[in-house]
Design an enzyme around this catalytic site. Sequence first.
Site, mmCIF file in Angstrom:
data_model
loop_
_atom_site.group_PDB
_atom_site.id
_atom_site.type_symbol
_atom_site.label_atom_id
_atom_site.label_comp_id
_atom_site.label_asym_id
_atom_site.label_seq_id
_atom_site.Cartn_x
_atom_site.Cartn_y
_atom_site.Cartn_z
ATOM 1 N N ARG A 63 10.595 -19.062 -0.229
ATOM 2 C CA ARG A 63 10.338 -20.518 -0.197
ATOM 3 C C ARG A 63 11.620 -21.314 -0.423
ATOM 4 O O ARG A 63 11.630 -22.331 -1.114
ATOM 5 C CB ARG A 63 9.293 -20.936 -1.239
ATOM 6 C CG ARG A 63 7.938 -20.354 -1.050
ATOM 7 C CD ARG A 63 7.299 -20.773 0.279
ATOM 8 N NE ARG A 63 6.057 -20.060 0.447
ATOM 9 C CZ ARG A 63 5.986 -18.818 0.943
ATOM 10 N NH1 ARG A 63 7.075 -18.206 1.368
ATOM 11 N NH2 ARG A 63 4.836 -18.215 1.048
ATOM 12 N N SER A 96 0.615 -24.987 -2.402
ATOM 13 C CA SER A 96 1.097 -24.484 -3.698
ATOM 14 C C SER A 96 2.066 -25.489 -4.320
ATOM 15 O O SER A 96 3.012 -25.916 -3.658
ATOM 16 C CB SER A 96 1.835 -23.158 -3.524
ATOM 17 O OG SER A 96 0.988 -22.223 -2.922
ATOM 18 N N GLU A 110 7.450 -26.109 -5.928
ATOM 19 C CA GLU A 110 7.670 -25.779 -4.514
ATOM 20 C C GLU A 110 7.977 -27.041 -3.686
ATOM 21 O O GLU A 110 8.915 -27.035 -2.893
ATOM 22 C CB GLU A 110 6.445 -25.045 -3.956
ATOM 23 C CG GLU A 110 6.725 -24.422 -2.617
ATOM 24 C CD GLU A 110 5.602 -23.544 -2.108
ATOM 25 O OE1 GLU A 110 5.293 -22.535 -2.760
ATOM 26 O OE2 GLU A 110 5.042 -23.882 -1.061
HETATM 27 C C1 LIG Z 1 -2.939 -27.604 2.455
HETATM 28 C C2 LIG Z 1 -1.497 -27.143 2.506
HETATM 29 C C3 LIG Z 1 -1.221 -25.797 2.666
HETATM 30 C C4 LIG Z 1 0.104 -25.354 2.725
HETATM 31 N N1 LIG Z 1 0.331 -24.023 2.899
HETATM 32 C C5 LIG Z 1 1.601 -23.566 2.974
HETATM 33 C C6 LIG Z 1 1.849 -22.169 3.173
HETATM 34 O O1 LIG Z 1 0.936 -21.365 3.314
HETATM 35 N N2 LIG Z 1 3.137 -21.755 3.213
HETATM 36 C C7 LIG Z 1 4.184 -22.625 3.090
HETATM 37 O O2 LIG Z 1 5.332 -22.169 3.142
HETATM 38 N N3 LIG Z 1 3.978 -23.951 2.913
HETATM 39 C C8 LIG Z 1 2.722 -24.439 2.851
HETATM 40 N N4 LIG Z 1 2.494 -25.779 2.661
HETATM 41 C C9 LIG Z 1 3.638 -26.692 2.465
HETATM 42 C C10 LIG Z 1 4.081 -27.452 3.752
HETATM 43 O O3 LIG Z 1 3.056 -27.491 4.683
HETATM 44 C C11 LIG Z 1 5.311 -26.810 4.398
HETATM 45 O O4 LIG Z 1 6.366 -26.729 3.486
HETATM 46 C C12 LIG Z 1 5.776 -27.592 5.630
HETATM 47 O O5 LIG Z 1 6.808 -26.879 6.272
HETATM 48 C C13 LIG Z 1 6.250 -29.004 5.307
HETATM 49 O O6 LIG Z 1 6.404 -29.692 6.534
HETATM 50 P P1 LIG Z 1 6.493 -31.269 6.590
HETATM 51 O O7 LIG Z 1 6.909 -31.639 7.966
HETATM 52 O O8 LIG Z 1 5.241 -31.877 6.106
HETATM 53 O O9 LIG Z 1 7.686 -31.528 5.569
HETATM 54 P P2 LIG Z 1 7.936 -32.846 4.713
HETATM 55 O O10 LIG Z 1 7.011 -32.841 3.551
HETATM 56 O O11 LIG Z 1 7.950 -34.036 5.578
HETATM 57 O O12 LIG Z 1 9.407 -32.558 4.181
HETATM 58 C C14 LIG Z 1 9.635 -31.515 3.269
HETATM 59 C C15 LIG Z 1 11.136 -31.507 2.938
HETATM 60 O O13 LIG Z 1 11.865 -31.145 4.103
HETATM 61 C C16 LIG Z 1 12.814 -32.156 4.461
HETATM 62 N N5 LIG Z 1 12.778 -32.260 5.928
HETATM 63 C C17 LIG Z 1 11.693 -32.508 6.701
HETATM 64 N N6 LIG Z 1 12.027 -32.474 8.003
HETATM 65 C C18 LIG Z 1 13.353 -32.206 8.057
HETATM 66 C C19 LIG Z 1 14.289 -32.040 9.130
HETATM 67 N N7 LIG Z 1 13.943 -32.135 10.411
HETATM 68 N N8 LIG Z 1 15.590 -31.775 8.807
HETATM 69 C C20 LIG Z 1 15.978 -31.675 7.508
HETATM 70 N N9 LIG Z 1 15.132 -31.820 6.459
HETATM 71 C C21 LIG Z 1 13.835 -32.080 6.732
HETATM 72 C C22 LIG Z 1 12.337 -33.419 3.768
HETATM 73 O O14 LIG Z 1 13.413 -34.281 3.451
HETATM 74 C C23 LIG Z 1 11.642 -32.886 2.527
HETATM 75 O O15 LIG Z 1 12.551 -32.730 1.464
HETATM 76 C C24 LIG Z 1 1.177 -26.271 2.605
HETATM 77 C C25 LIG Z 1 0.889 -27.637 2.448
HETATM 78 C C26 LIG Z 1 -0.428 -28.072 2.408
HETATM 79 C C27 LIG Z 1 -0.722 -29.541 2.265
#
Ligand SMILES: Cc1cc2nc3c(=O)[nH]c(=O)nc-3n(C[C@H](O)[C@H](O)[C@H](O)COP(=O)(O)OP(=O)(O)OC[C@H]3O[C@@H](n4cnc5c(N)ncnc54)[C@H](O)[C@@H]3O)c2cc1C
Length: 329
Positions: free
Chosen positions: A152, A226, A323
Amino acid sequence: MTDIPNTLGVPATADQVVEVADIDQLRGVLRSAPDALVLGGGSNVVLGRHLQQTVVLMCNRGISVAADGEMVEVTAAAGEGWHRLVRHCLDCGYFGLENLALIPGSVGAAPLQNIGAYGVELAQRLVRLRALRVCDGSVRAFDASECGFGYRDSWFKSAGAGQYVILDVTLRLSTQPQLVLDYPDILAELSRMGVKRIRPQDVARAVIRVRRRKLPDPAKVGNVGSFFKNPVVSRDVAQHVQSLGEGLSAHAAEPAGMVKLSAAQLIDQAAGKLETHGGAAVWPRQPLVLINQGNATGSDFVALAEKIQAKVMARFGVPLVLEPRTHGL
Ligand SMILES: Cc1cc2nc3c(=O)[nH]c(=O)nc-3n(C[C@H](O)[C@H](O)[C@H](O)COP(=O)(O)OP(=O)(O)OC[C@H]3O[C@@H](n4cnc5c(N)ncnc54)[C@H](O)[C@@H]3O)c2cc1C
């Protein structure tokens, strides 16, 4: 002031929220707002009430494929939805992402924390990514080995945080099934589904069914999945921790000789399932997940997390690491 979308459902605004659809637009925004926060789906962030900065929402789209014998290289733009990409690949017969089905968020954020689920991590499929350097607008390609992937974690989430914006990601997938069936939950679900000859599409369906049962749907109950990482400790520490609790599990982890403890079990035994702070609460079905009871703020989540961290530290002497990333708190 504009609202920032986030799956925790906490109230959060920014001076300005800009949807960016291509690299020239991104360069332009970053020139005038170099401290902008870049987001995808807001599914892995805890936000303060107001961010005194510009927020960039990555909305660039596009998926392309280059065939290489049995293997294919799939390149997806940062603004694509991760689950949409998984479905697209399955529909096209490109296999290897099925265990990562239904993870919310964007393709561009996936490398940040090396998303993983049910025995597969992004790092196992990623060949390279392209990223824009915030300070001068140049574009650089990073091979997987240069991304500093860990559990992670990645260089982009740790030492390199804020230095680059990920533009697109290239994954190496196979036209031949590469089933990863290590998780008993998934095998049990496949058996419940009555699947005899398991195909990658069946694995994705099983993963989706298990996830829907285990995790709250962020559209209905605010959460980020998580909230804590599973602690990775030495064998000696693990044995000591296990002697302090009941039936605590420990699994071999990287680097060699280290062991991964279950944060959910530690929280359950140290803090219980009833902890709350303001509108934030522990999800009773899975203590690793914190939920918005309706009126929580980002600060409520941070305060609840600190309460849980203190209890786990007091009972087991193990630090729990968040996380999601916090911004504006
Ligand atoms: C119900 C649920 C289940 C989940 N299950 C999992 C799982 O099984 N495994 C897992 O690993 N994660 C899980 N997650 C966490 C999450 O979905 C992932 O980490 C996902 O990759 C986040 O994507 P996002 O676009 O929403 O990121 P955001 O929340 O928009 O951003 C997260 C971080 O990344 C940075 N960021 C975003 N886009 C970019 C970019 N293009 N370039 C540089 N930095 C960037 C942001 O600044 C921020 O700090 C879960 C979340 C939820 C709500």
